[in-house]
Design a protein around this motif. Structure first.
Motif, PDB file in Angstrom:
ATOM      1  N   LYS A 106       0.822  -1.221   0.000  1.00 45.53           N
ATOM      2  CA  LYS A 106       0.000   0.000   0.000  1.00 45.53           C
ATOM      3  C   LYS A 106       0.854   1.269   0.000  1.00 45.53           C
ATOM      4  O   LYS A 106       0.341   2.356  -0.257  1.00 45.53           O
ATOM      5  CB  LYS A 106      -0.913   0.025   1.231  1.00 45.53           C
ATOM      6  CG  LYS A 106      -1.958  -1.070   1.244  1.00 45.53           C
ATOM      7  CD  LYS A 106      -2.820  -0.956   2.489  1.00 45.53           C
ATOM      8  CE  LYS A 106      -3.738  -2.160   2.634  1.00 45.53           C
ATOM      9  NZ  LYS A 106      -4.352  -2.221   3.968  1.00 45.53           N
ATOM     10  N   ALA A 111       7.518   7.405  -3.031  1.00 40.85           N
ATOM     11  CA  ALA A 111       7.638   8.855  -3.248  1.00 40.85           C
ATOM     12  C   ALA A 111       6.325   9.576  -2.954  1.00 40.85           C
ATOM     13  O   ALA A 111       6.325  10.753  -2.613  1.00 40.85           O
ATOM     14  CB  ALA A 111       8.079   9.147  -4.678  1.00 40.85           C
ATOM     15  N   GLN A 112       5.201   8.879  -3.096  1.00 40.15           N
ATOM     16  CA  GLN A 112       3.909   9.520  -2.828  1.00 40.15           C
ATOM     17  C   GLN A 112       3.316   9.077  -1.495  1.00 40.15           C
ATOM     18  O   GLN A 112       2.166   9.388  -1.196  1.00 40.15           O
ATOM     19  CB  GLN A 112       2.933   9.211  -3.974  1.00 40.15           C
ATOM     20  CG  GLN A 112       3.376   9.859  -5.280  1.00 40.15           C
ATOM     21  CD  GLN A 112       2.377   9.695  -6.395  1.00 40.15           C
ATOM     22  OE1 GLN A 112       1.663   8.702  -6.445  1.00 40.15           O
ATOM     23  NE2 GLN A 112       2.324  10.665  -7.300  1.00 40.15           N
ATOM     24  N   ASN A 113       4.098   8.336  -0.740  1.00 41.25           N
ATOM     25  CA  ASN A 113       3.612   7.836   0.547  1.00 41.25           C
ATOM     26  C   ASN A 113       4.694   7.969   1.612  1.00 41.25           C
ATOM     27  O   ASN A 113       4.890   7.058   2.424  1.00 41.25           O
ATOM     28  CB  ASN A 113       3.206   6.363   0.410  1.00 41.25           C
ATOM     29  CG  ASN A 113       1.993   6.184  -0.485  1.00 41.25           C
ATOM     30  OD1 ASN A 113       0.867   6.499  -0.107  1.00 41.25           O
ATOM     31  ND2 ASN A 113       2.226   5.699  -1.693  1.00 41.25           N
ATOM     32  N   LYS A 115       5.181   9.624   4.345  1.00 46.16           N
ATOM     33  CA  LYS A 115       4.876   9.559   5.777  1.00 46.16           C
ATOM     34  C   LYS A 115       4.552   8.136   6.206  1.00 46.16           C
ATOM     35  O   LYS A 115       4.995   7.664   7.251  1.00 46.16           O
ATOM     36  CB  LYS A 115       3.700  10.479   6.097  1.00 46.16           C
ATOM     37  CG  LYS A 115       4.081  11.696   6.902  1.00 46.16           C
ATOM     38  CD  LYS A 115       2.863  12.505   7.276  1.00 46.16           C
ATOM     39  CE  LYS A 115       3.162  13.372   8.472  1.00 46.16           C
ATOM     40  NZ  LYS A 115       2.053  14.311   8.750  1.00 46.16           N
TER      41      LYS A 115
END
Lengths: 151, 496
Positions: A106, A111-113, A115
């Motif tokens: 998931k 790079a887009q997750n 955190k």
């Protein structure tokens, strides 16, 4: 001398899917780390990544990939800077595909997750500073990467 | 003003560059500084959802009393009489009762969803900066009722009055009735200080501390920009300031596309500036005028006329050209001489220094400032008046841009890898309340490779209010107007 080092330790031990053990080990042996992404951020002293297989030790997954680093500053704050590097991001995207945890996929792409990726790494960090874990030693407790490279 | 000519746009826009056809869909303040000095910010509560949806519709229909201003370019010499922009807090989006299917990813946009009060510790809004001490409408007790932020820009006090009356007429049905919680509207006026350079007679804007302001802003990459000048900072990829879909972004676009694309975020801030304390610090120890100016330059990284200390180390000299003021870096300086590591402008824009270099094709941690002075000019005596700076700090990631700058640069003594004695930002830092940093009342700069320590530093800036807002595209405002009021509305998701 009891000085809290400015450096921090990360010792993340990830369970690896059995089918990915050899692939990941080969990748780690044959593909050298491209250090430019880490150089650009400028907070990592050392990083080691390797696969090992504890021999049927009770309570320990039988296939593990270890990510061991020493770094300066806030892991959570700088994580985006790391995964903004395409090589670093590509490595961890393929690394996560091998991790035996249904949450791992998931957070691809990292790079887009960033955190969630940081939280995922810290979940497997046995030296996570929020829990007691043991000892470590630094020969230069006051020096950051930048202080060493640019005295 | 030209209203949006875009129908509901289903084609993802270029993540890297702004194209001409994007401009009518993006709110103007994200891309442009209007240079319209008389500003008023309004913060209001949604009391009536249906009225709020009508308000949004009227702001974008072209037939309302006022319209939201897009980034579409004005014909030469045809500046409008006013510009207007709108932001909504997460609580505001919730109050609009948008469909439950919308999505702001909690990992990417958790800061926005949590709001400015929840972010207080992260950005060092602690101690005197604590949200409990903020202006009533935004403070800890009332922040959940701060829903809509309207920013009205005009040229004259008369125009500000005239368009404020129209705007109040428009939103009157939206707010809760008298006597109900949230009825009060916060109105905050901005009145920039315009000064004249004694040598060039050039007019420039200043902040109350006396420094020329608004010199250097990130330039968002756009089709048709000229080649970079030598030493000009690189253009910043569009997605860092305008929400775009694409694999190179650091986030997943809020969905649906109509809601997320071409939006942005703002950290709206009201920052009180204690000019008497600043003045007293400069004048202490019997410093003469030249010594005061030298110290002021070290605190900021710029002389009060705007010239960078790194280019003019010893005396301010005549004002440099606009480009000369912007096009410099800190070179190989690893000490903080002539420009201290702690200086405000180095802290908030490090120009390629350690830990802040562009990563790959990405320029990390920049912020667009649309903020200016409020309160009466300081005349040299402590008149007890409140004055400061307020406005928008715009970015696509509050976490990785605004909060990063505040937590890792401004208020972090380990900035740039812990350069010795760099301390925290002496102008903007929460001096005295950053835990673990010793000697916060000492400001250090370097001369001939030796530290010069100046005692008596105190907090010069105190947070008086904060608000995290989504700055929706024109398409998104229309989409919300049409799709709000849902029976099964979206709620702010749980945040870890």
């Amino acid at each position: 001398m009891s000085v809290t080092p400015v450096q921090n330790a990360l010792t993340a031990l990830f369970p690896i899917k059995a089918a990915f053990v050899d692939v990941l080990r080969e990748k780690l042996i044959k593909e050298p780390i491209n250090g430019s992404g880490l150089d650009a951020v400028g907070t990592v002293h050392f990083a080691r990544i390797f696969v090992f297989q504890p021999n049927n030790t009770p309570g320990i997954p039988s296939n593990i990939a270890a990510v061991i680093t020493t770094y300066d500053g806030s892991f959570g704050a700088y994580i985006q800077d790391f995964v903004d590097n395409e090589d670093v991001a590509a490595f961890f995207d393929s690394f996560l595909a091998a991790v035996d945890d249904k949450e791992a996929e998931k957070i691809i792409p990292v790079a887009q997750n960033s955190k969630a990726f940081a939280a995922f790494v810290q979940k497997y960090d046995v030296t996570n500073p929020t829990k007691p874990w043991g000892q470590w030693y630094s020969a230069y407790p006051a020096l950051t990467v930048q202080n060493i490279l640019h005295p | 003003m030209p209203e949006s000519t875009l129908a509901t746009n289903s084609t993802p826009a270029d993540p890297l560059k702004i194209h001409p056809e994007d401009l009518p869909d993006i709110q103007g303040l994200i891309l442009h500084g209007y240079n319209m000095p008389k500003t008023r910010h309004f913060v209001l509560t949604i009391g009536d959802v249906t009225a709020a949806l009508t308000f949004l519709k009227n702001l974008t229909s072209g037939s309302g009393l006022l319209s939201v201003t897009s980034a579409a370019r004005w014909p030469p010499g045809m500046k409008p009489e006013y510009t207007l922009n709108i932001g909504l807090t997460a609580k505001g989006l919730e109050a609009l009762k948008l469909p439950s299917t919308i999505n702001f990813d909690t990992g990417n946009f958790g800061s926005f969803l949590g709001g400015a009060v929840a972010a207080a510790e992260t950005v060092f809004d602690i101690g005197p900066n604590d949200p409990s001490n903020w202006v009533t409408k935004l403070n800890r007790d009332n922040a959940d009722l701060a829903h809509i932020l309207l920013s009205l820009y005009t040229f004259t006090p008369e125009a500000r009055l005239e368009f404020s009356i129209k705007l109040r007429t428009m939103f009157a049905p939206v707010i809760p009735p008298p006597g109900s919680p949230g009825h009060e509207v916060l109105e905050w006026d901005i009145d920039p200080i315009i000064e004249v350079d004694p040598i060039t007679l050039e007019k420039y804007r200043a902040i109350h501390f006396g420094y020329t302001d608004g010199i250097s802003q990130p330039i968002i990459d756009e089709v048709g920009l000229p080649p970079l000048r030598p030493k000009q900072l690189p253009y910043v990829p569009a997605w860092q300031f305008v929400l775009r879909k694409g694999t190179m972004t650091s986030y997943k676009l809020p969905s649906p596309l109509e809601l997320g694309q071409n939006g942005s975020f703002s950290a709206f801030r009201i920052l009180e500036q204690n000019v008497p304390a600043f003045d007293a610090f400069l004048k202490a120890d019997g410093r003469d005028d030249a010594a005061q100016e030298l110290l002021a330059s070290k605190l900021c990284g710029r002389w009060r006329n705007g010239n960078p200390v790194v280019l003019r180390p010893d005396t301010p000299g005549p004002r440099l050209s606009d480009n000369e003021m912007k096009d410099f870096d800190y070179g190989t300086d690893n000490v903080g001489e002539p420009c201290p590591y702690s200086s405000h402008s180095r802290r908030s824009n490090s120009r390629g220094g350690p830990l802040v270099v562009p990563v790959g094709n990405k320029i990390a941690h920049r912020i667009m400032r649309r903020a200016d002075a409020y309160g009466p000019p300081y005349t040299g005596t402590d008149d007890g008046e409140e004055r400061g700076l307020a406005g928008h700090f715009i970015c696509s990631s509050l976490f990785n841009q605004f909060e990063f700058i505040m937590s890792q640069w401004v208020n972090n003594a380990d900035f740039a890898g812990g350069k010795a004695l760099s301390g925290i930002d002496p102008l903007l830092g929460n001096v005295g309340d950053v835990k673990g940093v010793p000697n916060q009342n000492v400001f250090t700069y370097w001369q001939d490779r030796k530290p010069i320590q100046v005692q008596g530093l105190s907090r010069f800036v105190t947070t008086r209010g904060g608000l995290y807002c989504f700055l929706p595209s024109i398409t998104a405002i229309k989409w919300m107007a049409e799709n709000g009021g849902a029976a099964n509305p979206w709620k702010i998701p749980p945040l870890s």
